[in-house]
Scaffold this active site. Sequence first.
Site, PDB file in Angstrom:
ATOM      1  N   ARG A   1       0.954  -1.184   0.052  1.00 48.97           N
ATOM      2  CA  ARG A   1      -0.041  -0.050   0.085  1.00 48.97           C
ATOM      3  C   ARG A   1       0.820   1.188   0.012  1.00 48.97           C
ATOM      4  O   ARG A   1       0.640   2.167  -0.725  1.00 48.97           O
ATOM      5  CB  ARG A   1      -1.003  -0.097   1.209  1.00 48.97           C
ATOM      6  CG  ARG A   1      -1.692   1.236   1.426  1.00 48.97           C
ATOM      7  CD  ARG A   1      -2.562   1.484   2.612  1.00 48.97           C
ATOM      8  NE  ARG A   1      -3.510   2.720   2.728  1.00 48.97           N
ATOM      9  CZ  ARG A   1      -4.497   2.698   3.437  1.00 48.97           C
ATOM     10  NH1 ARG A   1      -4.631   1.729   4.630  1.00 48.97           N
ATOM     11  NH2 ARG A   1      -5.065   3.726   3.521  1.00 48.97           N
TER      12      ARG A   1
ATOM     13  N   ASN B   1     -10.379  -4.470  -0.821  1.00 52.14           N
ATOM     14  CA  ASN B   1     -10.312  -3.458  -2.093  1.00 52.14           C
ATOM     15  C   ASN B   1      -9.110  -3.964  -3.227  1.00 52.14           C
ATOM     16  O   ASN B   1      -8.561  -4.598  -3.020  1.00 52.14           O
ATOM     17  CB  ASN B   1      -9.696  -2.123  -1.050  1.00 52.14           C
ATOM     18  CG  ASN B   1     -10.661  -1.360  -0.808  1.00 52.14           C
ATOM     19  OD1 ASN B   1     -11.800  -1.078  -1.432  1.00 52.14           O
ATOM     20  ND2 ASN B   1     -10.511  -0.770   0.426  1.00 52.14           N
TER      21      ASN B   1
ATOM     22  N   CYS C   1     -18.988  -1.994   0.401  1.00 56.77           N
ATOM     23  CA  CYS C   1     -18.022  -0.956   0.914  1.00 56.77           C
ATOM     24  C   CYS C   1     -18.575  -0.419   2.109  1.00 56.77           C
ATOM     25  O   CYS C   1     -19.820  -0.186   2.370  1.00 56.77           O
ATOM     26  CB  CYS C   1     -17.535   0.050  -0.072  1.00 56.77           C
ATOM     27  SG  CYS C   1     -16.578   1.287   0.814  1.00 56.77           S
ATOM     28  N   ASP C   2     -17.735  -0.230   3.342  1.00 58.57           N
ATOM     29  CA  ASP C   2     -18.052   0.825   4.350  1.00 58.57           C
ATOM     30  C   ASP C   2     -18.408   2.137   4.337  1.00 58.57           C
ATOM     31  O   ASP C   2     -18.726   2.695   5.367  1.00 58.57           O
ATOM     32  CB  ASP C   2     -17.267   0.166   5.594  1.00 58.57           C
ATOM     33  CG  ASP C   2     -16.091   0.911   5.436  1.00 58.57           C
ATOM     34  OD1 ASP C   2     -15.454   0.775   4.283  1.00 58.57           O
ATOM     35  OD2 ASP C   2     -15.311   1.417   6.466  1.00 58.57           O
TER      36      ASP C   2
ATOM     37  N   HIS D   1     -16.441   4.072  -4.008  1.00 59.74           N
ATOM     38  CA  HIS D   1     -15.796   5.079  -4.005  1.00 59.74           C
ATOM     39  C   HIS D   1     -15.818   6.326  -4.967  1.00 59.74           C
ATOM     40  O   HIS D   1     -15.086   7.153  -5.409  1.00 59.74           O
ATOM     41  CB  HIS D   1     -14.159   4.822  -3.742  1.00 59.74           C
ATOM     42  CG  HIS D   1     -14.038   3.931  -2.442  1.00 59.74           C
ATOM     43  ND1 HIS D   1     -12.757   3.630  -2.280  1.00 59.74           N
ATOM     44  CD2 HIS D   1     -14.799   3.511  -1.340  1.00 59.74           C
ATOM     45  CE1 HIS D   1     -12.707   2.823  -1.039  1.00 59.74           C
ATOM     46  NE2 HIS D   1     -14.168   2.900  -0.630  1.00 59.74           N
TER      47      HIS D   1
ATOM     48  N   TYR E   1     -14.570  10.127  -1.409  1.00 59.59           N
ATOM     49  CA  TYR E   1     -13.732   9.699  -2.327  1.00 59.59           C
ATOM     50  C   TYR E   1     -13.687  10.600  -3.706  1.00 59.59           C
ATOM     51  O   TYR E   1     -12.427  10.476  -4.266  1.00 59.59           O
ATOM     52  CB  TYR E   1     -13.720   8.289  -2.605  1.00 59.59           C
ATOM     53  CG  TYR E   1     -12.999   7.507  -1.576  1.00 59.59           C
ATOM     54  CD1 TYR E   1     -11.824   7.135  -1.594  1.00 59.59           C
ATOM     55  CD2 TYR E   1     -13.657   6.959  -0.386  1.00 59.59           C
ATOM     56  CE1 TYR E   1     -11.069   6.175  -0.672  1.00 59.59           C
ATOM     57  CE2 TYR E   1     -12.959   6.183   0.579  1.00 59.59           C
ATOM     58  CZ  TYR E   1     -11.895   5.697   0.490  1.00 59.59           C
ATOM     59  OH  TYR E   1     -11.234   5.258   1.389  1.00 59.59           O
TER      60      TYR E   1
ATOM     61  N   ARG F   1      -0.741   7.835   4.153  1.00 61.96           N
ATOM     62  CA  ARG F   1      -1.536   7.036   4.886  1.00 61.96           C
ATOM     63  C   ARG F   1      -1.044   5.789   5.384  1.00 61.96           C
ATOM     64  O   ARG F   1      -1.289   5.455   6.400  1.00 61.96           O
ATOM     65  CB  ARG F   1      -3.169   7.027   4.109  1.00 61.96           C
ATOM     66  CG  ARG F   1      -4.208   6.358   4.959  1.00 61.96           C
ATOM     67  CD  ARG F   1      -4.407   7.198   6.141  1.00 61.96           C
ATOM     68  NE  ARG F   1      -5.415   6.344   6.965  1.00 61.96           N
ATOM     69  CZ  ARG F   1      -5.554   6.666   8.288  1.00 61.96           C
ATOM     70  NH1 ARG F   1      -5.052   7.724   8.741  1.00 61.96           N
ATOM     71  NH2 ARG F   1      -6.427   5.938   8.886  1.00 61.96           N
TER      72      ARG F   1
HETATM   73  C1  G6P Z   1     -12.855   3.231   4.273  1.00 58.38           C
HETATM   74  C2  G6P Z   1     -13.027   2.782   2.761  1.00 58.38           C
HETATM   75  C3  G6P Z   1     -12.047   1.450   2.678  1.00 58.38           C
HETATM   76  C4  G6P Z   1     -10.754   1.937   2.920  1.00 58.38           C
HETATM   77  C5  G6P Z   1     -10.514   2.484   4.359  1.00 58.38           C
HETATM   78  C6  G6P Z   1      -9.204   3.033   4.510  1.00 58.38           C
HETATM   79  O1  G6P Z   1     -13.116   2.463   5.263  1.00 58.38           O
HETATM   80  O2  G6P Z   1     -14.278   2.363   2.741  1.00 58.38           O
HETATM   81  O3  G6P Z   1     -12.324   0.810   1.421  1.00 58.38           O
HETATM   82  O4  G6P Z   1     -10.008   0.712   3.004  1.00 58.38           O
HETATM   83  O5  G6P Z   1     -11.383   3.563   4.423  1.00 58.38           O
HETATM   84  O6  G6P Z   1      -8.888   3.431   5.768  1.00 58.38           O
HETATM   85  P1  G6P Z   1      -7.561   3.544   6.373  1.00 58.38           P
HETATM   86  O7  G6P Z   1      -7.997   3.854   7.758  1.00 58.38           O
HETATM   87  O8  G6P Z   1      -6.856   2.275   6.276  1.00 58.38           O
HETATM   88  O9  G6P Z   1      -6.856   4.592   5.683  1.00 58.38           O
HETATM   89 MN    MN Z   2     -14.418   1.074   0.617  1.00 61.82          MN
END
Ligand code: G6P
Ligand code: MN
Length: 443
Positions: free
Chosen positions: A93, A147, A169-170, A199, A266, A286
């Site tokens: 990532r 993802n 997706c959340d 997103h 997003y 991030r």
């Molecule tokens: C949200 C999105 C996810 C993503 C995450 C990243 O929950 O829906 O798809 O992976 O954010 O969060 P983070 O805290 O890992 O940057």
């Molecule tokens: Mn997501």
Amino acid sequence: MKKNSVLIAGGGSTYTAGIVMMLIENRDQFPLRKLKFYDIDEQRQKIVADACAIIVRERAPEIEFAATCDPEEAFTDVDFVMAHIRAGGLPMREKDEKIPMRYGVLGQETCGPGGMAYGMRSIPAVIQLIDYMEQYSPKAWLLNYSNPASIVAEATRALRPDSKIINICDMPVAIKKSFADILGMKDTDIVERYYGLNHFGWWTELYDKDGNDLMPRLKNHVKKWGYGPAGDACGNPLLADRSWLDTFRKVKDVYAVDPDTLPNTYLKYYLYSDYVAAHTNPEYTRANEVMDGREKTVFSECRRIARNGTAKDTSLESGEHAEFIVRLARALAYNTYERMLLIVPNNGAISNVDPTAMVEIPCIVSKRGYEPLCIGTIPNFQKGMIEQQVACEKLVVEAYREKSYQKLWQALTLSKTVPSAGVAKQILDDLIEENREYWPELK
Ligand code: G6P
Ligand code: MN
């Protein structure tokens, strides 16, 4: 109620312990007989599993718990696979986020070139999960929130069209929670109309259970504060991280582009890509924040639980943001006809968008699966953006299938986050170099 056997694919995820606690708390609505973890990284999974074994033993001893890296053991006798795997882990990532930045292009986990690179790694990994499930538990459902969900969804549509996978997706759930905070209501009392890609979508209507329109009050707030709280006060744990609070605030500017709708957070990566690139530290993205923050906190707490042999005093919290996954599983298991946003084949739901696009829209979920609601025609602004993005995502999947350098270059070139074919090529060549272990060799 029939009890369920659940497999969490991605046992070593920083989210897994919270999801286990959430499943335990919700077991009156979704009873469990078995809970298993599966991961390809044995050591990482062990950290989380050793703690979760104790949590399960103390809080729900009737549930049989196991963690394994053996696919047969993992996927046999399973009703639901809940998948949140990260192919390449957080170190990859970090590369997805940093490589585009070398050329002044934003680096993001799921958007732009970084998201496409991650997509090329995720496709074979998620397909592998489907194949194991079909081999060992053909009646099970795979609930996928790995993802980049859009590209993964397109790949499963193209490569495994008859599989029992539902992509979800959340983020819309998390945003709806902030709507609820802004309005002082419960999020479950808000009904939504939303459309787009994962997103990459917009709310067109939000109303309460009596049918009252909630949009005007929300828009008034968004004009000033985005999806963040008014002033500094902040009860939402997600927004404890500066970068997420910035994203929620930036919605103010994203909203200004189309004041008829409310946007997914997003969209800032597509509509303000120059701003995002200029406001990102190319040395510390991030992924670094997550590795130094959530990963350290969660893993050290898991290790402490294992050392002490008890989780009675744990600081780990139930992953409330993941409750949607229980609602989805419950709807499939017990026919609740729950209305949820899912990523599904368009098939005419958005009438002026490619019927083969994988779109995120409201669906009714029951034992028989999901039934999408009709959206109708959408305005030119959204249509144009969606079509460009769908083409990118489809080109990534075609590039994967055909091992085509040309198509992946076209995909990057077409992304709204990339300024030219020249820059796209430079980024692509670096991504290929760093993804040799994961991608097919491109011709
Ligand atoms: C949200 C999105 C996810 C993503 C995450 C990243 O929950 O829906 O798809 O992976 O954010 O969060 P983070 O805290 O890992 O940057
Ligand atoms: Mn997501």
